[in-house]
Design a protein around this motif. Structure first.
Motif: not given
Length: 479
Positions: A281-290
């Motif tokens: 989940r962290r990796r996915d969210l980090a790739q979508h900073p917006g």
């Protein structure tokens, strides 16, 4: 939590894991305490902003849900500082000097100059953090109970001086003691990034394995009988391993029938199985900073609404002079940017008249920098004479539909009325020029549809949804 960087397993099992469970039962407010980070690290703020983002990433990755809980950064809600100021006027110094952590931190940080009000007064800021939301409970471990007791004392003292129509402003919140499982760092000291002995929530599986393999254990010799309670690896099993594996290593450790190498090897899959979905989940969210920014904006807006409701009463109880529109024809603008519908709008004969009253009130009370041109269109007084469309709509099923003339404008202001409150979105020229032709047309009229979600306000353009939360009360194009 203070933003000291990426969170580790000690932060997780000590607080964050419990918060995730509490959100299923309670309406919780969880924030990154960036102002609190300044109390000891006021002279080293180079990574403060980045660290705040890292902590928010860990909040969401660990399972805090922005649809169930309010997640925000402390400094984004200015009412925290305002209430702290009011509390600082009535709190005796002796109350702050007796807080246990005041002397403890000074002893633990001998090389740091902590003779600052910020350090002395941080429990008072903490009291403001809590009481601003007038909670029933504060989820803490036993080591934080003294801070909550100070908060209760501050609430009592404030209420003894000030009240609103005989009613106290602040409750005395109760303790919601949360279990804090023991978790040692890899070197048997308290887990801390400053000691270099922590396992981060964001560590990759191979890194976790390496750190566990290099952990100090409770058995200097293989023939020694150990105690999992005093061993970092034993702690990991107690928290993350299933009953069978825990029973196996407990017996093997205490009876010296398994090696520490075997015990560590069994701890690795237990820990990684728990951390794997968090990492993903962290990796996915980090790739979508917006997406993360929208979560923080939405949380700050929600927290600000709750905080401002408290401060409106606190200011009035103290006797502070309120500024806002005095005449009924102008919109009421409370400190903090809360815009309220004028009472005259309730007497409007029809929807068109209602919208005109809202529009005129907003222009007069919130921004006296426009002059009328034609119905729904105004001209800026900044010398350029830019045309600004201002339109109001009432909420229906969390949606707003604005209808306006299909005439050229540079800036578009949407006034989304939600009950007694007005949310204004000022769409700048560049944005308007990009989307104007995409709006639905009906003859000479333009229809604009807006919805609000967890992430904030969105314009509906066919099958697309375009976020406009960043333009909330963003008056720069009008100036």
């Amino acid at each position: 939590m203070r933003p000291t960087g990426q969170l580790h397993l000690g932060n997780y099992v000590g607080a964050l894991q419990g918060w995730v469970k509490l959100q299923e039962t309670y309406d919780g407010f969880f924030f990154v305490a960036d102002w609190h980070a300044l109390t000891t690290d006021y002279d080293n703020t180079a990574r403060l902003s980045d660290n705040s983002l890292e902590v928010m990433l860990d909040f969401v990755a660990a399972g805090l849900d922005p649809e169930k809980s309010t997640l925000f950064v402390q400094s984004h809600v200015l009412q925290h500082a305002e209430l702290h100021v009011l509390f600082s006027m009535i709190t005796p110094l002796g109350w702050l000097e007796r807080v246990p952590s005041f002397k403890e931190q000074q002893q633990n940080l001998p090389g740091k100059d902590l003779h600052m009000y910020g350090f002395l007064g941080y429990p008072l800021l903490q009291a403001a953090d809590i009481l601003l939301y007038r909670p029933a409970f504060v989820p803490v471990g036993e080591d934080q109970a003294a801070h909550v007791e100070l908060t209760r004392e501050v609430a009592r003292r404030f209420n003894s001086f000030y009240s609103l129509k005989g009613k106290p402003i602040f409750p005395e919140p109760g303790l919601l003691l949360t279990p804090t499982p023991k978790l040692l760092g890899t070197d048997k000291r308290k887990m801390s990034k400053s000691y270099g002995n922590s396992i981060l929530l964001s560590d990759e599986a191979a890194v976790v394995e390496e750190k566990i393999k290099n952990s100090v254990t409770d058995r200097p010799k293989l023939t020694d009988h150990g105690d999992p309670d005093r061993c970092p690896v034993g702690n990991l099993h107690q928290i993350f391993s299933g009953p069978e594996r825990l029973a196996h290593i407990t017996q093997g450790c205490t009876q010296a029938t398994i090696t520490c190498v075997e015990c560590k090897a069994l701890a690795v899959p237990s820990v990684n199985a728990h951390l794997s979905p968090i990492r993903e989940r962290r990796r996915d969210l980090a790739q979508h900073p917006g997406r993360l920014i929208e979560i923080m904006k939405h949380g700050a807006a929600k927290a600000t609404r709750a905080a401002e409701a408290t401060m409106v009463e606190a200011r009035e109880a103290v006797g502070l002079l309120r500024i806002g529109a005095v005449k009924d024809s102008a919109i009421t603008a409370e400190p903090g940017g809360v815009l309220r519908v004028p009472s005259s709008a309730k007497e409007a004969a029809n929807l068109q008249e209602w919208a005109q009253i809202i529009t005129a009130a907003w222009v007069k009370g919130a921004n006296a920098i426009l002059k009328p041109d034609r119905p729904g269109i105004f001209i800026t007084r900044n010398g350029r004479g830019s045309k600004v469309g201002v339109h109001a709509a009432a909420e229906k099923n969390k949606k707003w539909e604005f209808t306006l003339e299909d005439r050229p404008i540079q800036t578009l202001v949407l006034l989304a009325v939600d009950g007694e409150r007005i949310h204004d979105y000022v769409l700048p020229p560049k944005f308007v020029s990009n989307v104007w032709k995409q709006f639905e047309r009906d003859g000479a009229s333009v229809r604009i549809r807006m919805i609000r979600s967890v992430a904030g306000a969105l314009l509906e353009l066919g099958n697309k949804q375009i976020p406009i939360q960043e333009y909330a009360s963003a008056y720069l194009p009008l100036q």
